[in-house]
Design an enzyme around this catalytic site. Sequence first.
Site, short mmCIF file in Angstrom:
data_model
loop_
_atom_site.label_atom_id
_atom_site.label_comp_id
_atom_site.label_asym_id
_atom_site.label_seq_id
_atom_site.Cartn_x
_atom_site.Cartn_y
_atom_site.Cartn_z
N THR A 36 44.55 34.33 27.25
CA THR A 36 45.55 35.11 27.98
C THR A 36 46.22 34.15 28.96
N ASP A 59 40.05 37.44 20.36
CA ASP A 59 40.06 38.50 21.36
C ASP A 59 38.71 39.24 21.27
N ILE A 60 38.03 39.44 22.38
CA ILE A 60 36.74 40.15 22.30
C ILE A 60 36.92 41.61 21.84
N THR A 125 30.51 41.60 38.93
CA THR A 125 31.07 41.25 40.23
C THR A 125 30.52 42.14 41.33
N ASP A 126 30.49 41.61 42.55
CA ASP A 126 30.05 42.44 43.69
C ASP A 126 31.06 43.56 43.97
N GLU A 127 32.26 43.46 43.37
CA GLU A 127 33.29 44.47 43.66
C GLU A 127 32.91 45.84 43.11
N TYR A 153 40.44 47.18 38.46
CA TYR A 153 39.60 46.05 38.05
C TYR A 153 38.12 46.35 38.25
N LYS A 157 34.98 46.90 35.54
CA LYS A 157 33.76 46.07 35.53
C LYS A 157 32.52 46.95 35.70
N ASN A 182 32.81 36.29 45.56
CA ASN A 182 33.99 35.47 45.23
C ASN A 182 33.61 34.01 45.02
N ASN A 183 34.07 33.46 43.91
CA ASN A 183 33.84 32.03 43.61
C ASN A 183 35.05 31.20 44.02
N TYR A 210 47.76 38.91 53.02
CA TYR A 210 47.89 40.37 52.94
C TYR A 210 47.43 41.03 54.24
N ARG A 276 47.54 44.77 50.21
CA ARG A 276 47.20 45.23 48.86
C ARG A 276 46.82 46.72 48.94
N HIS A 279 42.93 47.95 49.54
CA HIS A 279 42.33 46.65 49.81
C HIS A 279 40.90 46.76 50.39
P1 NAD Z 1 39.61 34.07 34.68
O1 NAD Z 1 40.68 35.11 34.75
O2 NAD Z 1 39.85 32.74 35.28
O3 NAD Z 1 39.23 33.81 33.14
C1 NAD Z 1 39.10 34.85 32.22
C2 NAD Z 1 39.06 34.24 30.82
O4 NAD Z 1 38.85 35.31 29.88
C3 NAD Z 1 40.36 33.54 30.40
O5 NAD Z 1 40.07 32.32 29.76
C4 NAD Z 1 41.00 34.52 29.45
O6 NAD Z 1 41.83 33.89 28.47
C5 NAD Z 1 39.79 35.17 28.82
N1 NAD Z 1 40.06 36.51 28.29
C6 NAD Z 1 40.72 37.53 28.91
N2 NAD Z 1 40.80 38.58 28.08
C7 NAD Z 1 40.16 38.23 26.94
C8 NAD Z 1 39.89 38.90 25.71
N3 NAD Z 1 40.33 40.15 25.49
N4 NAD Z 1 39.20 38.26 24.75
C9 NAD Z 1 38.78 36.97 24.95
N5 NAD Z 1 39.02 36.29 26.08
C10 NAD Z 1 39.70 36.91 27.06
O7 NAD Z 1 38.31 34.77 35.28
P2 NAD Z 1 37.12 34.14 36.13
O8 NAD Z 1 37.49 34.13 37.56
O9 NAD Z 1 36.65 32.89 35.47
O10 NAD Z 1 36.02 35.28 35.94
C11 NAD Z 1 35.12 35.23 34.85
C12 NAD Z 1 34.19 36.43 34.92
O11 NAD Z 1 33.49 36.42 36.16
C13 NAD Z 1 34.92 37.78 34.87
O12 NAD Z 1 34.15 38.66 34.08
C14 NAD Z 1 34.95 38.23 36.32
O13 NAD Z 1 34.96 39.65 36.40
C15 NAD Z 1 33.66 37.65 36.85
N6 NAD Z 1 33.63 37.32 38.29
C16 NAD Z 1 34.62 36.53 38.83
C17 NAD Z 1 34.54 36.19 40.19
C18 NAD Z 1 35.55 35.29 40.84
O14 NAD Z 1 35.49 35.08 42.06
N7 NAD Z 1 36.49 34.71 40.09
C19 NAD Z 1 33.47 36.68 40.97
C20 NAD Z 1 32.50 37.48 40.36
C21 NAD Z 1 32.59 37.79 39.03
P1 TYD Z 2 41.56 37.25 45.45
O1 TYD Z 2 41.47 35.76 45.35
O2 TYD Z 2 42.61 37.96 44.66
O3 TYD Z 2 40.11 37.81 45.12
P2 TYD Z 2 39.51 39.33 45.27
O4 TYD Z 2 40.61 40.27 45.46
O5 TYD Z 2 38.83 39.52 43.95
O6 TYD Z 2 38.56 39.28 46.43
O7 TYD Z 2 41.78 37.64 46.98
C1 TYD Z 2 40.85 37.25 47.97
C2 TYD Z 2 41.30 37.86 49.28
O8 TYD Z 2 42.53 37.26 49.66
C3 TYD Z 2 41.58 39.37 49.19
O9 TYD Z 2 41.18 39.97 50.42
C4 TYD Z 2 43.09 39.44 49.04
C5 TYD Z 2 43.57 38.23 49.82
N1 TYD Z 2 44.81 37.60 49.33
C6 TYD Z 2 45.86 37.32 50.23
O10 TYD Z 2 45.76 37.62 51.44
N2 TYD Z 2 46.97 36.74 49.75
C7 TYD Z 2 47.13 36.39 48.44
O11 TYD Z 2 48.21 35.88 48.06
C8 TYD Z 2 46.05 36.67 47.54
C9 TYD Z 2 46.16 36.32 46.08
C10 TYD Z 2 44.91 37.26 48.03
#
Ligand code: NAD
Ligand code: TYD
Length: 339
Positions: A36, A59-60, A125-127, A153, A157, A182-183, A210, A276, A279
């Site tokens: 994607t 696609d999954i 996710t913790d969300e 979202y 999840k 959050n990572n 935001y 947002r 939020h």
């Molecule tokens: P990301 O958006 O960077 O990557 C998602 C990947 O999934 C992409 O490579 C995309 O092409 C692929 N994808 C999307 N839809 C698909 C489909 N239908 N079939 C196959 N592939 C598909 O996401 P991320 O930040 O790496 O997050 C990975 C996982 O970790 C997610 O499940 C997310 O919910 C979870 N997570 C993320 C965070 C964070 O802070 N980013 C924190 C906790 C949990």
């Molecule tokens: P985000 O990286 O989208 O992660 P998540 O919503 O999954 O926690 O956003 C992290 C925090 O930053 C969230 O409180 C929203 C805020 N945010 C901004 O203030 N400005 C921005 O442009 C974005 C993308 C996020």
Amino acid sequence: MTIIVTGGAGFIGSNFIFYILKKYPDYRIVCLDKLTYAGNMSTLAPIMENPKFRFVKVDICDREAVYKLFEEEHPDIVVNFAAESHVDRSIENPGVFLETNIMGTAIMMDACRKYGIIRYHQVSTDEVYGDLPLDRPDLFFTEETPIHTSSPYSSSKAAADLLALSYHRTYDLSVTISRCSNNYGPYHFPEKLIPLMIANALNDKQLPVYGEGINVRDWLYVEDHCKAIDLIIHKGRVGEVYNIGGHNEMRNIDIVEMICDALGKPYSLITYVTDRKGHDMRYAIDPTKIHNELGWLPETKFADGINKTIQWYLDNREWWETIISGEYKNYYEKMYGNR
Ligand code: NAD
Ligand code: TYD
């Protein structure tokens, strides 16, 4: 050992693949990704020739293609990272979140049931726990905290988590679930807070914060998340949920100012924008369970992790500039279209 990693062309999945290939040189990794907007093949380019690695563009939600891959690869473990992952996009267009995050998860688990696996791990996710109030710093999410979601979202999840637990109970599928905070780190798509602020600051563009910027997130360096999942898939108890987080709560505005300071950019770039919708105020994980059961502790302190991350974005400008320009979307066709 063969592991199918879904979503491995995204942020955390790619970091996980690099980590596992290095730690277990005899493991085979098959990355299944739809590519994607969030999937970037240039991230995986350095391992495309590795004989222990295979990439398939699938696609999954495509049951037939997923089953075919299981027939070819006979995976032992499946780690499902694939998801639509951006809260803001889920507010604009929830449908694709339900499709990928819920239906896709069901299809992956159906394949696991049909062909048999040692472990299916759902990356959550913790969300799913909703949010905590700012004035109760004593409260944390535990694995017993009720599911109470805020965004399309997080709801998608949470639905996937409940499905995964039901597949364990009903079909005895060997499921584990991790719920991480959050990572941040390398290969983070530059529309999420930290990479967006780094990229915009480097381009002297406005830094859109935001609301009042006082929302709190519990940040974890991505490699610490990968280490936790490694422990869970090898040693975690089946049917269990593990929270992952490092007690590193930060207000958004403090992170943005830290990035300005590190890059020598003025706070005048910071622009407060409309908040947002819905939020979440604060996320904070209690990681006691994974610490006590599996000995996991985060290793990277935020001060080190954020500096490493900023340096990575400085050293890898081309990676995020091709994303911002949209050029990365042509990469797969150009490099692998005829293979
Ligand atoms: P990301 O958006 O960077 O990557 C998602 C990947 O999934 C992409 O490579 C995309 O092409 C692929 N994808 C999307 N839809 C698909 C489909 N239908 N079939 C196959 N592939 C598909 O996401 P991320 O930040 O790496 O997050 C990975 C996982 O970790 C997610 O499940 C997310 O919910 C979870 N997570 C993320 C965070 C964070 O802070 N980013 C924190 C906790 C949990
Ligand atoms: P985000 O990286 O989208 O992660 P998540 O919503 O999954 O926690 O956003 C992290 C925090 O930053 C969230 O409180 C929203 C805020 N945010 C901004 O203030 N400005 C921005 O442009 C974005 C993308 C996020």
